[in-house]
Enzyme design. Sequence first.
Site, short mmCIF file in Angstrom:
data_model
loop_
_atom_site.label_atom_id
_atom_site.label_comp_id
_atom_site.label_asym_id
_atom_site.label_seq_id
_atom_site.Cartn_x
_atom_site.Cartn_y
_atom_site.Cartn_z
N HIS A 276 0.81 -1.21 0.00
CA HIS A 276 0.00 0.00 0.00
C HIS A 276 0.85 1.27 0.00
O HIS A 276 0.33 2.36 -0.29
CB HIS A 276 -0.98 0.00 1.19
CG HIS A 276 -0.37 0.28 2.52
ND1 HIS A 276 -0.07 -0.72 3.43
CD2 HIS A 276 0.00 1.44 3.13
CE1 HIS A 276 0.43 -0.19 4.52
NE2 HIS A 276 0.49 1.13 4.37
N ASP B 252 0.06 -7.74 1.57
CA ASP B 252 0.46 -6.33 1.55
C ASP B 252 1.98 -6.19 1.57
O ASP B 252 2.53 -5.37 2.30
CB ASP B 252 -0.16 -5.58 2.73
CG ASP B 252 -0.06 -4.07 2.57
OD1 ASP B 252 0.13 -3.60 1.42
OD2 ASP B 252 -0.14 -3.35 3.57
N GLY C 223 3.57 6.25 8.13
CA GLY C 223 4.92 6.41 7.60
C GLY C 223 5.84 5.29 8.04
O GLY C 223 6.89 5.06 7.43
N ASN C 224 5.46 4.58 9.11
CA ASN C 224 6.21 3.39 9.52
C ASN C 224 5.89 2.17 8.64
O ASN C 224 6.59 1.16 8.69
CB ASN C 224 5.91 3.01 10.97
CG ASN C 224 6.76 3.77 11.97
OD1 ASN C 224 6.29 4.65 12.67
ND2 ASN C 224 8.04 3.41 12.04
N SER C 225 4.82 2.26 7.88
CA SER C 225 4.40 1.12 7.07
C SER C 225 5.52 0.63 6.17
O SER C 225 6.15 1.42 5.45
CB SER C 225 3.19 1.51 6.20
OG SER C 225 2.04 1.71 6.98
N GLY D 253 -8.08 -26.32 -3.05
CA GLY D 253 -9.32 -26.34 -3.82
C GLY D 253 -10.55 -26.74 -3.04
O GLY D 253 -11.41 -27.46 -3.57
N VAL D 254 -10.64 -26.30 -1.80
CA VAL D 254 -11.83 -26.59 -1.00
C VAL D 254 -12.41 -25.30 -0.45
O VAL D 254 -11.70 -24.33 -0.23
CB VAL D 254 -11.50 -27.54 0.19
CG1 VAL D 254 -11.07 -28.89 -0.31
CG2 VAL D 254 -10.44 -26.93 1.11
N ILE E 67 -14.27 -23.83 2.83
CA ILE E 67 -14.28 -24.23 4.24
C ILE E 67 -15.07 -23.25 5.08
O ILE E 67 -15.32 -22.11 4.67
CB ILE E 67 -12.85 -24.37 4.80
CG1 ILE E 67 -12.08 -23.06 4.63
CG2 ILE E 67 -12.12 -25.54 4.15
CD1 ILE E 67 -10.69 -23.08 5.27
#
Length: 495
Positions: free
Chosen positions: A120, A150, A223-225, A281-282, A284
């Site tokens: 992001h 992310d 800003g720490n992201s 492929g299930v 749940i």
Amino acid sequence: MTRLRSYVLAMSAALMLGAATLPATSIPAFAKGPESVADLAEGLMPSVVNISSSQRSKSGGPEAVPMPKLPDGSPFQDYFDEFFKNREDGEQDSGPQTAQSLGSGFVVDSAKGLIVTNNHVIADADDIEVNFSDGSKLKADLVGTDTKTDIALLKVNPGAKTLKAVKFGDSNKMRVGDWVMAIGNPFGLGGTVTVGIVSARNRDINSGPYDDFLQTDAAINRGNSGGPLFNMDGEVIGINTAIISPSGGSIGIGFSIPSQIAQGVVAQLGEFGETRRGWLGVRIQPVTDEIAESLGMKGAKGALVAGTINGGPIKDGTIQAGDVIIKFDGRDIDEMRDLPRIVAESPVGKEVEIVIVRKGVEQTVKVTLGRLEDGEKLDEGSAADDTQKPAQKPAEATTVLGMTVGDLDDAAREKFGIGKDVVGVVVTEVKPDSVAAERGVVVGEVITEIAQESVKTPKEVAERISKLKQQGRKNALLMLASKNGELRFVTMRMD
């Protein structure tokens, strides 16, 4: 007074003597926090970067703002008239506008110039610039992104500049209470160091399908992201990603992507420019206490299979709707959300052993994993259910558990828009305030199984419910199909 003073002194001496003779293990020893992280921070600063990304919009900002509607006689009318008149006359800049974004990142490969950050931070960016602690700047290119976790991987050409990389540590070894340190670019203030502890593990904040965050009280702000969360050995055990904050500033609740997840994603982005995740492929859903009781399980654990994807890795009924997956490739599945993450971390094409509970009996099956990214291209509305058979001749409608159910004939299919592949008994009415309404059953859904036995007529529905009551069961487990065949399980009280 003299006797009292002598008594007090004697008791004090006795207490001191007693304390001195106590074994050391009887006195709790509390580990002190780090006296200083200055040396650690100084050594890691060159590896942490500030990231500035910009996006050029094609249209000017002012031209996109319409003239506001003001009440007659408003004192602001003259100001707005002048502003919009100037804009129409061309006094306002109508050229492309630039949106800026600030974040953090860290170098993971000095030779190749690879830098990790959050997706992001650089999403939709036209230009990305990396700023180092020594004041130097380099343009960065995007290698690949993963929106599910992310994470983004960037590449710079260091030229004559020497980069210093950090390595990933093992987030699985981090315990609640362990000291951690964050370095980043909060509010554009680069080179900021904060210290705290791991406050919690395995946090699910509903940000993606593989949520398993480390929670920390080390101050993390906007800003720490994308910045690193270090252990006290200087290893990256998390990527700082999100905070909970009513004010926008740190209140001591921050979340980091654990290195256990991030390391594999970064490796795949570096090698392929994209992720290549395992796929079972299930479909749940969680195993509730009521579902566990209906299935004859001792406790609520695992992931309940609500259906399988046509064209997926599951073939020949190896895993069926109604099975509960309790172990995958040697790892326990305690909660439903554990399974997607563990499967995604597994290599594509690997044959894995899966422990399931089918009708109260544990058994082990083997499945060769497909690739999630390929599976996402398949029709998510299709479901494979080997227990479904062609419907028999319809019988009369009946009412049970607050539902009126009827035959799934051609008329019912046309009325409710039910697909041809859906087989069972259709719900034609749901009484308000009934147990069926409480469980979210809606008109047009189809009952395909009760207590893991297929039903094809309203009479079979009534008989099956009656039989469960005679057995002393408190709940009935129903498998319902939507109009397009997507399956789900619900439990209904029978008292």
